[in-house]
Design a protein around this motif. Sequence first.
Motif, PDB file in Angstrom:
ATOM      1  N   ARG A  47      11.921  -9.470  -0.044  1.00  0.00           N
ATOM      2  CA  ARG A  47      11.803  -8.130  -0.640  1.00  0.00           C
ATOM      3  C   ARG A  47      10.330  -7.745  -0.811  1.00  0.00           C
ATOM      4  O   ARG A  47       9.936  -6.628  -0.515  1.00  0.00           O
ATOM      5  N   HIS A  48       9.528  -8.707  -1.290  1.00  0.00           N
ATOM      6  CA  HIS A  48       8.107  -8.417  -1.478  1.00  0.00           C
ATOM      7  C   HIS A  48       7.429  -8.130  -0.140  1.00  0.00           C
ATOM      8  O   HIS A  48       6.682  -7.154  -0.012  1.00  0.00           O
ATOM      9  N   MET A  49       7.686  -8.971   0.852  1.00  0.00           N
ATOM     10  CA  MET A  49       7.020  -8.782   2.135  1.00  0.00           C
ATOM     11  C   MET A  49       7.419  -7.447   2.762  1.00  0.00           C
ATOM     12  O   MET A  49       6.572  -6.703   3.259  1.00  0.00           O
ATOM     13  N   SER A  50       8.693  -7.138   2.727  1.00  0.00           N
ATOM     14  CA  SER A  50       9.176  -5.882   3.292  1.00  0.00           C
ATOM     15  C   SER A  50       8.535  -4.691   2.575  1.00  0.00           C
ATOM     16  O   SER A  50       8.073  -3.739   3.221  1.00  0.00           O
ATOM     17  N   ALA A  51       8.490  -4.724   1.269  1.00  0.00           N
ATOM     18  CA  ALA A  51       7.894  -3.631   0.500  1.00  0.00           C
ATOM     19  C   ALA A  51       6.395  -3.518   0.765  1.00  0.00           C
ATOM     20  O   ALA A  51       5.857  -2.406   0.861  1.00  0.00           O
ATOM     21  N   LEU A  52       5.695  -4.651   0.898  1.00  0.00           N
ATOM     22  CA  LEU A  52       4.264  -4.616   1.174  1.00  0.00           C
ATOM     23  C   LEU A  52       3.973  -3.996   2.540  1.00  0.00           C
ATOM     24  O   LEU A  52       3.038  -3.204   2.688  1.00  0.00           O
TER      25      LEU A  52
END
Length: 110
Positions: A47-52
């Motif tokens: 989720r973090h990587m996708s959002a970043l």
Amino acid sequence: MYQLAYPDPAVVPGTDFPLGSPHASDIPMKFANVGADELPGKRATARHMSALWAGFARHGHPTAPGVPRRPACTRAERATMGIDARCRIVHDPDRAERLYGEDRTPRSRR
């Protein structure tokens, strides 16, 4: 600069060497494409990587809710986003390995 910090518990087949985050292991995470049966930490990391990545596409710098803002990467600081279930800024990660490689690089290529 970023470093995928999620520790994959798998080992290299035929050894006891940890797999870690091999080349291209971040691709499914960029699209938050991890299975429902994955560990909660891996889902949070995805989720973090996708959002970043989406934040980078929108704003020109990686940004996401609940993730620290990564300062510019300079030779002095070498600020790196550690992307994991809990993201953090790491300064000059793997410094010893970097210095080892720099010591062996011909001066003309630096």
